[in-house]
Design a protein around this motif. Sequence first.
Motif, short mmCIF file in Angstrom:
data_model
loop_
_atom_site.label_atom_id
_atom_site.label_comp_id
_atom_site.label_asym_id
_atom_site.label_seq_id
_atom_site.Cartn_x
_atom_site.Cartn_y
_atom_site.Cartn_z
N ASP A 89 -2.93 -10.29 4.53
CA ASP A 89 -1.98 -10.90 5.45
C ASP A 89 -0.60 -10.32 5.13
N PRO A 90 0.00 -9.55 6.05
CA PRO A 90 1.27 -8.88 5.72
C PRO A 90 2.38 -9.83 5.29
N LYS A 91 2.39 -11.04 5.84
CA LYS A 91 3.42 -12.01 5.46
C LYS A 91 3.22 -12.46 4.01
N LYS A 92 1.99 -12.81 3.66
CA LYS A 92 1.71 -13.24 2.28
C LYS A 92 1.88 -12.07 1.31
N GLN A 93 1.54 -10.87 1.74
CA GLN A 93 1.74 -9.71 0.89
C GLN A 93 3.21 -9.55 0.52
N LYS A 94 4.07 -9.70 1.50
CA LYS A 94 5.50 -9.60 1.25
C LYS A 94 5.98 -10.73 0.34
N GLN A 95 5.45 -11.94 0.56
CA GLN A 95 5.84 -13.08 -0.26
C GLN A 95 5.44 -12.87 -1.72
N LEU A 96 4.26 -12.29 -1.96
CA LEU A 96 3.83 -12.03 -3.33
C LEU A 96 4.72 -10.98 -3.99
N GLU A 97 5.02 -9.93 -3.27
CA GLU A 97 5.90 -8.88 -3.81
C GLU A 97 7.27 -9.46 -4.16
N GLN A 98 7.81 -10.29 -3.28
CA GLN A 98 9.12 -10.89 -3.53
C GLN A 98 9.09 -11.82 -4.73
N ALA A 99 7.99 -12.56 -4.91
CA ALA A 99 7.88 -13.48 -6.05
C ALA A 99 7.87 -12.70 -7.37
N VAL A 100 7.15 -11.58 -7.42
CA VAL A 100 7.12 -10.77 -8.64
C VAL A 100 8.50 -10.17 -8.92
N ASP A 101 9.15 -9.71 -7.87
CA ASP A 101 10.49 -9.14 -8.05
C ASP A 101 11.48 -10.19 -8.55
N LYS A 102 11.47 -11.34 -7.90
CA LYS A 102 12.45 -12.37 -8.22
C LYS A 102 12.25 -12.95 -9.62
N LYS A 103 11.00 -13.22 -9.98
CA LYS A 103 10.71 -13.90 -11.23
C LYS A 103 10.50 -12.96 -12.42
N LEU A 104 10.30 -11.66 -12.15
CA LEU A 104 10.06 -10.73 -13.26
C LEU A 104 10.90 -9.46 -13.17
N ASN A 105 10.64 -8.65 -12.14
CA ASN A 105 11.24 -7.31 -12.10
C ASN A 105 12.76 -7.33 -12.11
N ASP A 106 13.35 -8.29 -11.42
CA ASP A 106 14.81 -8.36 -11.36
C ASP A 106 15.42 -8.71 -12.72
N LYS A 107 14.60 -9.20 -13.65
CA LYS A 107 15.10 -9.58 -14.97
C LYS A 107 14.86 -8.48 -16.01
N LEU A 108 14.27 -7.38 -15.60
CA LEU A 108 13.92 -6.31 -16.53
C LEU A 108 14.88 -5.14 -16.41
N ASP A 109 15.06 -4.45 -17.51
CA ASP A 109 15.79 -3.19 -17.52
C ASP A 109 14.89 -2.16 -18.22
N ARG A 110 14.04 -1.53 -17.45
CA ARG A 110 13.02 -0.66 -18.02
C ARG A 110 13.61 0.59 -18.67
N LYS A 111 14.82 0.97 -18.27
CA LYS A 111 15.42 2.18 -18.84
C LYS A 111 16.08 1.92 -20.19
N LYS A 112 16.68 0.75 -20.36
CA LYS A 112 17.44 0.49 -21.59
C LYS A 112 16.66 -0.35 -22.61
N ASN A 113 15.79 -1.21 -22.13
CA ASN A 113 15.04 -2.08 -23.03
C ASN A 113 13.60 -1.57 -23.16
N LYS A 114 13.25 -1.13 -24.36
CA LYS A 114 11.91 -0.57 -24.57
C LYS A 114 10.82 -1.61 -24.31
#
Length: 750
Positions: free
Chosen positions: A328-353
């Motif tokens: 479901d494209p809507k749910k797919q987008k919602q899942l991607e946004q949840a991962v970004d908001k709750k995890l990816n946006d809090k990470l700094d993959r370049k500076k923090n090993k």
Amino acid sequence: MGRAEERQARQRGARRAARGRPSGGGKPKRTGIRRFFTWKKILGTFLGFCLLGMVGFVVLYLVVDIPEGNPAAKMQSNVYRYSNGDVIARTGDVNREIVDLDKVPEDVQKTFVAAENKSFYKDEGIDFKGTARGVLNTVTGKGKQGGSTITQQYVKNYYLSQDQTVSRKLKELVISLKVDREKSKDDILAGYINTSYYGRGAYGIQAAAQAYYGVDAKDLEVQQGAYLAALLQAPSQYDWAAATPTGKKLVKQRWNYVLDNMVEEDWLDSGKRSAMKFPTPENPKAPPGREGQIGYLVEEAKREVLRNSNLSEAEFEAGGYTVTLNIDPKKQKQLEQAVDKKLNDKLDRKKNKADARVQAGAASVDPKTGKVLAMYGGEDYVKHYTNNATRRDYQVASTFKPLILAAALEHGATTQDGKPITAGTIYDGTSRRPVRGSEVGFAPPNEDHVDYGPVTVQKAMNKSINSVFAQMGVDVGMPEVMEMAGKLGMDVKGLPAVPAQTLGSMGASPLEMAGVYATLDNHGKKVTPALVGSVEHKDRTIDLPDPVGEEVVKRGTADSLTSVLTGVVDDGTGHAVRNAGQDVAGKTGTSDNNKSAWFTGYTPKLVTSVGLFGEGAPGTPEKNKQVSMKGVAGEPRIDGGSFPAEIWAAYTFDAMGAPSEFDLNTDMGAAVAPPPDPTSKAPEQPTSTPTEPSQKPTQKPTQKPTQTPTQKPTQTPTQKPTHTPTQTPTDTPTSTIDPEDPDDGLFGRD
């Protein structure tokens, strides 16, 4: 003639009459079916059919010519669509570059002969026995059959189609004979290695050499050539970057087989052979248009089609298929946004090993239909090829504990003292308490070595107490526990039925665990998650299996598990996903040394499994190895109740629509509150009679508890916890944790 002679004559006449032979002599008269079937008639008929077949083959040989070969012109795109019909991607551009045989090292040429057809240089281009077997299997519906010569495979690739039909196989036989007489063996071998499909979108040895080793065909080493030759048997299954442990084992066996055959044929020195090591291929580069989640969806959809159909990969890659996903494209987008908001946006993959080491995967399933509605494979298919939603190389940890209780309820198991095991049964929650009744010694510590004393099964599930479930596994019987895991959808073949499995030491994927919990949500009817909804082609019909099967566990068992798992959310390690007005069941899990962390949970309408995995970052000595996630986003460690649960909640409560309640058939009641703590002293073995709570709490928490999973209680790890039921033991040892050290770890949290 005397009386004796007369009597003997009468007896001989009687015997002749009984056999149907005239008393006067001559041949007996045949009656019934024997009049039509004699050995002479049968032999004559057989010889007649043979003669007819020979004449037919001669006629076929005369009328069938070698066609013009132009496979590239036949290539079409495969189209992948979302459930609403929108196009996800088109594939099918031919990645092929023809090279002359003299541009391929001679020993590399021989790897293909050793793999497919050792008699290639001596045969006449066909294998009558293998072809006859293939025709028979096609006629009887037994599917595809190997055994063709290199010449036959070349003819199939270049002149014909991949269709598994009798007429195509007979044409292949005739054309192969003619090609073998009209072309040299070198020309045929060159045609074969230039037209074969090697996976990763690569047709021909030049494209394959670049795709797997980043070199031209002329620079391939013999061990690399042996891998490419082995790959042709099953390109997707044997692609090292995506292969399962079984696939890796099989392709290594095939690789060894190729090289051993070369030694046997005197094409390779045995000394050089013994010194060769398996040449691990490079990670693939994603083709254009596969960025983000698209590549994960397309590749997994392709694998699912091949797994559930009779198509070879070459047939499928020839194109012309429209694959509609259940996404479901809507749910797919919602899942991607949840991962970004709750995890990816809090990470700094370049500076923090530590941040560079974490990988996220998730899968969301409709428990009533088995459709995969959303899937998160990783940060970006172009950056990280492995699909984290389908990888099954990380431990599932305590998300396995509900399966132990399911086995107990399904089999009516009892404790060592003969008491029925239910949610109210009391166990000793002392850390490192040796299990009793096992032939294998086992005394697992609880998270942070906390001693809980006497606890009910409900509280043991809420707090994920290792010592309780280790004992329960032995009480139920580990073979029965592993059998239950298999019934619910885990791949446990070949795994030992030992108490250590109670800690979830086996590997599984988020997609697999979503299916397990969906089966519980679906009242015990087996749910096998289906990413693909339909496959269409103008020339053939592809029937896919029904994702929802028969009841594999009793409804009472499944519903009771759901009831117990609501306690994990209401008063346990999963409290981060509480939601007023919405029934939620689920389980956290965190493996040894914090290498994986899980939350798998469900509502009546949606099941989602979220996993975080510690993986060594590219360009480091730890590359692709399992490592600790301590220090990710500045946290001392990651457990199932933190990022995985938060991602789950952000997605689920956005995607599920109106609140709903579980419809449960259990004497434990729906959404039960955990039973009160027992006041008696912890017995050595469970002795008290189970007390089943049956009332639903009148009010659900309206706000998230103020204590987060990272707060530390004041007691030391050896003290009995004094916190209230809404608190969770999350204390961390006082030793300094080094987030830069992937091996500085603790025992699994839950």
